[in-house]
Structure formats: structure tokens, C-alpha cells
Design a protein around this motif. Sequence first.
Motif, short mmCIF file in Angstrom:
data_model
loop_
_atom_site.label_atom_id
_atom_site.label_comp_id
_atom_site.label_asym_id
_atom_site.label_seq_id
_atom_site.Cartn_x
_atom_site.Cartn_y
_atom_site.Cartn_z
N UNK A 62 0.85 -1.17 -0.06
CA UNK A 62 0.11 -0.01 -0.09
C UNK A 62 0.64 1.34 0.11
N UNK A 63 1.70 1.13 0.69
CA UNK A 63 2.90 2.26 0.74
C UNK A 63 3.57 2.62 -0.64
N UNK A 64 3.79 1.61 -1.42
CA UNK A 64 4.10 1.70 -2.73
C UNK A 64 3.18 2.18 -3.82
N UNK A 65 1.92 1.67 -3.66
CA UNK A 65 0.81 2.32 -4.57
C UNK A 65 0.83 3.80 -4.05
N UNK A 66 0.89 4.31 -2.89
CA UNK A 66 0.64 5.85 -2.60
C UNK A 66 1.76 6.50 -3.00
N UNK A 67 2.90 6.01 -3.00
CA UNK A 67 4.01 6.62 -3.61
C UNK A 67 3.99 6.83 -4.95
N UNK A 68 3.40 5.68 -5.61
CA UNK A 68 3.26 6.03 -7.09
C UNK A 68 2.32 6.93 -7.54
N UNK A 69 1.42 7.12 -6.60
CA UNK A 69 0.49 8.03 -6.80
C UNK A 69 0.92 9.37 -6.80
N UNK A 70 1.94 9.58 -6.06
CA UNK A 70 2.33 11.02 -5.91
C UNK A 70 3.24 11.45 -7.14
N UNK A 71 3.60 10.36 -8.11
CA UNK A 71 4.15 10.99 -9.34
C UNK A 71 3.17 10.91 -10.44
N UNK A 72 1.93 10.39 -10.14
CA UNK A 72 0.93 10.57 -11.23
C UNK A 72 0.13 11.70 -10.94
N UNK A 73 -0.33 12.03 -9.76
CA UNK A 73 -1.22 13.20 -9.35
C UNK A 73 -0.60 14.34 -9.33
#
Length: 234
Positions: free
Chosen positions: A63-74
Amino acid sequence: MRVEGLSIDFLVYNVYGFACYALFNTAFFFNKRIGDEYARRNDGHENLVRFNDLFFSYHALVLSLVTFAQSFYYKRAPAQSSSRTSRVFFFGTLASLAISLMFSSIYNTVYLLSFIKLGCSMIKYIPQAWLNYQRKSTTGWSIHNIMLDFTGGTLSFAQLILDAIRSGNVTEALGNPVKFGMGLASIGFDLVFLTQHFVLYTDRYDPQDIEAQVRCQSAPSTYGSTDSSDVSTF
């Protein structure tokens, strides 16, 4: 969709810390040699890593990796990036792990992973608490995560104490310092965040959300006027 209310340092520490914690739990749960070494150093007592600890660490890492990836997308703020402090911590601790692998035992290296995770837990909340203070707002950042974290930290801490009492050796709680420290750190900082959200910064309107203000001002009003005080974000 934006991540402007979220500290990038918090995400970096989260991913790195849970990666270390997952490796630590995996080693203690599956490696008999490490388990035997723990027993030898702790008067024959079994280590307190359980399956739920293993599951939690990998669940949190994903879940931390998913949130971290979202920080690059949004959308981010222009200056929103990881700090020099987090980069120094990351590369410095990686170097210490490499040195430990070369000149120390696997057991000591695995234990070093736990202390790195503990260090991440102790400092990862500070950037987010500071960002909330600077913005005087918790908008753009989920309080539900903190409420769940507070519940999990309390239960994790309670389980560690109950396991130690059941084994007849209360000092065993200190044999897993990362779990003990994580419980205390998460409870303490979660109380800070809950205070910020529900006591100090209760206004959910984000004054930095220029786009929302423009949309509100340009939208036709049913009653013939637009009151900026009616703008709210969650």
C-alpha cells in the motif's frame, strides 16, 4: 486530483521502512538459524515475530508503494519533493547495511534492518506534521489513515505486551524493539495528527487551492451570487 497536502518525505520513509520491516520479519519467521541465534542470546526464549507481523509488513509495503506511485501520477506543488535529509538518511543507512553484511553476522544485519525501520517510524511523521503546521490545514491528506494507524498501533503494542506476559518474561517485549518502538511512535504521532485535524485546523477549506476558487467564481450561481465562504474541500 492532487497530492499537495501529502509530504513526499513521509512516503519515502514509509516505503523504505516497511521494506526493512518486511525483510526483518521474513528472516525471523522463516530462518531457523536466526531464530536459534535469538534464543541463544535471550536465555532460550522464542522470538515474538508472528504470522500477523509478517502479513502486516508486506501489506503495508504494498500500500505504501501504491501511495508513493500516486505521488508521481497526481498533481504536486512546484516545490514538492523529497528533502536532502531523507536522501542522506536513505543512502547512509544503505551504506551501513552493506558494511554490516561485509563485516558482521547475518543476525546483526537483520537486527540492523529493524533499527532502520524504527528510525523511519520515529521521523517519518515529522515532515507531515510540519507540513500541516505550515499550511495550517490538513486538507489533501487522509485522517482515516491516521485513525486506522492509531488503532493498529495500539493493538500491536498490546499484543506484544500480552505475548511477553504469556511467556512469563515481560522483558521479551524489548526483544523486538522495532515492534515496541513502532507502537509507541505511531500512537504518539497519531495523537498529534488527530489534534491537528479535529482541534487546531478544523477549517476544511484549502486557501492554496487556486483552481477551486477560480472554478467557483466562474460557475453560474443559482441565486445570482457566489460566496467564497461556501467553498469546501474534503
